[in-house]
Structure formats: structure tokens, C-alpha cells
Design a protein around this motif. Structure first.
Motif, PDB file in Angstrom:
ATOM      1  N   ARG A   1     -37.420  24.442   0.370  1.00 22.50           N
ATOM      2  CA  ARG A   1     -37.472  25.898   0.245  1.00 22.50           C
ATOM      3  C   ARG A   1     -36.243  26.417  -0.482  1.00 22.50           C
ATOM      4  NH1 ARG A   1     -38.887  28.825   5.595  1.00 22.50           N
ATOM      5  NH2 ARG A   1     -39.864  30.228   4.134  1.00 22.50           N
ATOM      6  N   GLY A   2     -36.462  27.443  -1.263  1.00 21.88           N
ATOM      7  CA  GLY A   2     -35.350  28.115  -1.921  1.00 21.88           C
ATOM      8  C   GLY A   2     -34.767  27.317  -3.076  1.00 21.88           C
ATOM      9  N   THR A   3     -33.564  27.677  -3.441  1.00 15.42           N
ATOM     10  CA  THR A   3     -32.874  27.020  -4.542  1.00 15.42           C
ATOM     11  C   THR A   3     -32.446  25.624  -4.125  1.00 15.42           C
ATOM     12  OG1 THR A   3     -32.051  29.149  -5.318  1.00 15.42           O
ATOM     13  CG2 THR A   3     -30.896  27.193  -6.111  1.00 15.42           C
ATOM     14  N   PRO A   4     -32.717  24.633  -4.970  1.00 19.75           N
ATOM     15  CA  PRO A   4     -32.291  23.276  -4.622  1.00 19.75           C
ATOM     16  C   PRO A   4     -30.774  23.175  -4.548  1.00 19.75           C
ATOM     17  CG  PRO A   4     -33.415  23.336  -6.759  1.00 19.75           C
ATOM     18  CD  PRO A   4     -33.403  24.717  -6.233  1.00 19.75           C
ATOM     19  N   PRO A   5     -30.248  22.276  -3.730  1.00 19.09           N
ATOM     20  CA  PRO A   5     -28.800  22.158  -3.573  1.00 19.09           C
ATOM     21  C   PRO A   5     -28.090  21.530  -4.775  1.00 19.09           C
ATOM     22  CG  PRO A   5     -29.910  20.545  -2.217  1.00 19.09           C
ATOM     23  CD  PRO A   5     -30.972  21.405  -2.818  1.00 19.09           C
ATOM     24  N   ASN A   6     -28.808  20.807  -5.607  1.00 20.02           N
ATOM     25  CA  ASN A   6     -28.212  20.135  -6.767  1.00 20.02           C
ATOM     26  C   ASN A   6     -28.916  20.621  -8.029  1.00 20.02           C
ATOM     27  OD1 ASN A   6     -26.474  18.068  -5.304  1.00 20.02           O
ATOM     28  ND2 ASN A   6     -28.485  17.712  -4.399  1.00 20.02           N
ATOM     29  N   VAL A   7     -28.238  21.497  -8.765  1.00 15.27           N
ATOM     30  CA  VAL A   7     -28.844  22.125  -9.931  1.00 15.27           C
ATOM     31  C   VAL A   7     -27.933  21.940 -11.141  1.00 15.27           C
ATOM     32  CG1 VAL A   7     -29.633  24.294 -10.968  1.00 15.27           C
ATOM     33  CG2 VAL A   7     -30.020  23.856  -8.541  1.00 15.27           C
ATOM     34  N   ILE A   8     -28.553  21.559 -12.247  1.00 18.63           N
ATOM     35  CA  ILE A   8     -27.850  21.435 -13.524  1.00 18.63           C
ATOM     36  C   ILE A   8     -28.589  22.318 -14.507  1.00 18.63           C
ATOM     37  CG2 ILE A   8     -27.255  19.868 -15.404  1.00 18.63           C
ATOM     38  CD1 ILE A   8     -27.311  17.599 -13.232  1.00 18.63           C
ATOM     39  N   GLU A   9     -27.836  23.136 -15.247  1.00 18.60           N
ATOM     40  CA  GLU A   9     -28.474  24.018 -16.217  1.00 18.60           C
ATOM     41  C   GLU A   9     -27.668  24.033 -17.511  1.00 18.60           C
ATOM     42  OE1 GLU A   9     -30.058  28.612 -16.578  1.00 18.60           O
ATOM     43  OE2 GLU A   9     -29.882  27.683 -14.606  1.00 18.60           O
ATOM     44  N   MET A  10     -28.397  24.086 -18.626  1.00 13.25           N
ATOM     45  CA  MET A  10     -27.752  24.105 -19.938  1.00 13.25           C
ATOM     46  C   MET A  10     -28.726  24.609 -20.988  1.00 13.25           C
ATOM     47  SD  MET A  10     -27.873  20.012 -20.420  1.00 13.25           S
ATOM     48  CE  MET A  10     -28.115  19.747 -18.680  1.00 13.25           C
ATOM     49  N   ALA A  11     -28.208  24.909 -22.153  1.00 13.50           N
ATOM     50  CA  ALA A  11     -29.015  25.340 -23.293  1.00 13.50           C
ATOM     51  C   ALA A  11     -29.710  24.126 -23.918  1.00 13.50           C
ATOM     52  CB  ALA A  11     -28.126  26.024 -24.326  1.00 13.50           C
ATOM     53  N   PRO A  12     -30.805  24.362 -24.630  1.00 11.21           N
ATOM     54  CA  PRO A  12     -31.515  23.254 -25.273  1.00 11.21           C
ATOM     55  C   PRO A  12     -30.632  22.416 -26.204  1.00 11.21           C
ATOM     56  CG  PRO A  12     -32.903  25.193 -25.263  1.00 11.21           C
ATOM     57  CD  PRO A  12     -31.556  25.619 -24.771  1.00 11.21           C
ATOM     58  N   ALA A  13     -29.801  23.039 -27.012  1.00 12.38           N
ATOM     59  CA  ALA A  13     -28.953  22.276 -27.936  1.00 12.38           C
ATOM     60  C   ALA A  13     -28.011  21.351 -27.179  1.00 12.38           C
ATOM     61  CB  ALA A  13     -28.166  23.220 -28.836  1.00 12.38           C
ATOM     62  N   THR A  14     -27.486  21.809 -26.063  1.00 18.51           N
ATOM     63  CA  THR A  14     -26.599  20.974 -25.249  1.00 18.51           C
ATOM     64  C   THR A  14     -27.380  19.814 -24.645  1.00 18.51           C
ATOM     65  OG1 THR A  14     -25.171  22.855 -24.748  1.00 18.51           O
ATOM     66  CG2 THR A  14     -25.045  20.966 -23.253  1.00 18.51           C
TER      67      THR A  14
ATOM     68  N   ASP B   1     -17.281  15.988 -21.529  1.00 16.44           N
ATOM     69  CA  ASP B   1     -16.933  17.007 -22.523  1.00 16.44           C
ATOM     70  C   ASP B   1     -17.783  18.261 -22.368  1.00 16.44           C
ATOM     71  OD1 ASP B   1     -14.947  15.404 -23.577  1.00 16.44           O
ATOM     72  OD2 ASP B   1     -16.156  14.721 -25.285  1.00 16.44           O
ATOM     73  N   ALA B   2     -19.070  18.086 -22.107  1.00 16.96           N
ATOM     74  CA  ALA B   2     -19.959  19.240 -21.921  1.00 16.96           C
ATOM     75  C   ALA B   2     -19.547  20.054 -20.702  1.00 16.96           C
ATOM     76  CB  ALA B   2     -21.409  18.788 -21.817  1.00 16.96           C
ATOM     77  N   LEU B   3     -19.153  19.386 -19.627  1.00 13.42           N
ATOM     78  CA  LEU B   3     -18.664  20.092 -18.442  1.00 13.42           C
ATOM     79  C   LEU B   3     -17.345  20.800 -18.735  1.00 13.42           C
ATOM     80  CD1 LEU B   3     -19.325  17.675 -15.447  1.00 13.42           C
ATOM     81  CD2 LEU B   3     -20.308  19.946 -15.793  1.00 13.42           C
ATOM     82  N   ALA B   4     -16.426  20.106 -19.394  1.00 12.11           N
ATOM     83  CA  ALA B   4     -15.119  20.684 -19.704  1.00 12.11           C
ATOM     84  C   ALA B   4     -15.234  21.905 -20.610  1.00 12.11           C
ATOM     85  CB  ALA B   4     -14.224  19.632 -20.348  1.00 12.11           C
ATOM     86  N   ASP B   5     -16.210  21.888 -21.504  1.00 16.66           N
ATOM     87  CA  ASP B   5     -16.428  23.002 -22.428  1.00 16.66           C
ATOM     88  C   ASP B   5     -17.315  24.090 -21.835  1.00 16.66           C
ATOM     89  OD1 ASP B   5     -14.951  21.574 -24.277  1.00 16.66           O
ATOM     90  OD2 ASP B   5     -16.710  20.837 -25.369  1.00 16.66           O
ATOM     91  N   ALA B   6     -17.691  23.945 -20.572  1.00 13.68           N
ATOM     92  CA  ALA B   6     -18.573  24.886 -19.868  1.00 13.68           C
ATOM     93  C   ALA B   6     -19.922  25.038 -20.564  1.00 13.68           C
ATOM     94  CB  ALA B   6     -17.893  26.238 -19.688  1.00 13.68           C
ATOM     95  N   ARG B   7     -20.382  23.969 -21.191  1.00 12.37           N
ATOM     96  CA  ARG B   7     -21.714  23.977 -21.804  1.00 12.37           C
ATOM     97  C   ARG B   7     -22.784  23.572 -20.800  1.00 12.37           C
ATOM     98  NH1 ARG B   7     -20.673  20.561 -27.178  1.00 12.37           N
ATOM     99  NH2 ARG B   7     -22.942  20.526 -27.150  1.00 12.37           N
ATOM    100  N   VAL B   8     -22.328  23.056 -19.654  1.00 12.21           N
ATOM    101  CA  VAL B   8     -23.219  22.649 -18.572  1.00 12.21           C
ATOM    102  C   VAL B   8     -22.745  23.314 -17.292  1.00 12.21           C
ATOM    103  CG1 VAL B   8     -23.942  20.704 -17.135  1.00 12.21           C
ATOM    104  CG2 VAL B   8     -23.751  20.408 -19.596  1.00 12.21           C
TER     105      VAL B   8
END
Length: 119
Positions: A68-81, A94-101
Motif C-alpha cells: 500500500r502507498g508509496t514503495p519504500p525504495n524508489v528511484i526516479e530520473m529523466a529518460p536521458a539519464t 556520478d548520476a547521484l552526485a550530479d543529482a540526476r537521480v
């Protein structure tokens, strides 16, 4: 009823076009969905939700199921990323450090699964 699968030759062609910078919106959507499909094939399970709006979201990685509700483990990013991560164009760190994820939850880490064997 199961979602229709993207055939490998269609998905790989869309990924190659996206990587070459020669992709329209529909092709980017196909590449994104195909790479999400490859991810779920490599790491089936219900523990991590990977969101790539507006084109797709999947659940993957073995472990506990949420109901139920929002899952506890969520990853979100743009299509290009997502395309860059899945094909090895950028590293997870690098994607995490650049806040792309955006990744929340103790299991929200795809570094061991990337890049994908997509062709």
C-alpha cells in the motif's frame, strides 16, 4: 494480462538511435521502456520501484513486497539519464552526485546492475 514485450531488435535499435542523438519522442519512449524491461529481466522482484517519467515505471530486485502507498525504495530520473545509466554512458555514483537521480530507501541502488546487457 501481461504487458506486451518490446522485441530485442526494436528496442536495441531505439537505444542506438537515442545514443546517437537521432531520436524523436516516440523512439526515446521505446528505448526507455526497453531498457526498463531489460532491467526487470536481469533483476526481477518487487522491492525497488524505478520511475522514468513520463515513459515508464517498473518494480525490480528481489526482496520484500510493499502492498500500500508509496514503495519504500524508489528511484526516479529523466529518460536521458536512464538511457545513459543503462548503457554505461554515466556511472551510478556520478548520476547521484550530479543529482540526476533521486533515490530513497535502503535498497534504492542499481550500481551492481548497471550497465545493462541490452543488445
Amino acid at each position: 494480462m501481461a504487458k506486451p514485450r518490446i522485441q530485442t531488435h526494436i528496442g536495441a535499435h531505439a537505444v542506438r538511435q537515442a545514443l546517437a542523438g537521432a531520436a524523436d519522442r516516440e523512439t526515446i519512449a521505446t528505448a526507455t521502456r526497453y531498457l526498463l524491461q531489460v532491467l526487470t529481466d536481469a533483476a526481477p522482484g518487487p522491492t525497488v520501484e524505478v520511475r522514468v517519467p513520463p515513459f515508464g515505471a517498473v518494480q525490480c530486485v528481489e526482496g520484500p513486497t510493499h502492498t500500500r502507498g508509496t514503495p519504500p525504495n524508489v528511484i526516479e530520473m529523466a529518460p536521458a539519464t536512464w538511457i545513459a545509466l543503462a548503457t554505461g554512458g554515466v556511472s551510478w555514483a556520478d548520476a547521484l552526485a550530479d543529482a540526476r537521480v533521486s533515490a530513497s530507501g535502503t535498497r534504492a541502488d542499481l550500481s551492481a546492475l548497471l550497465p545493462l546487457a541490452w543488445h
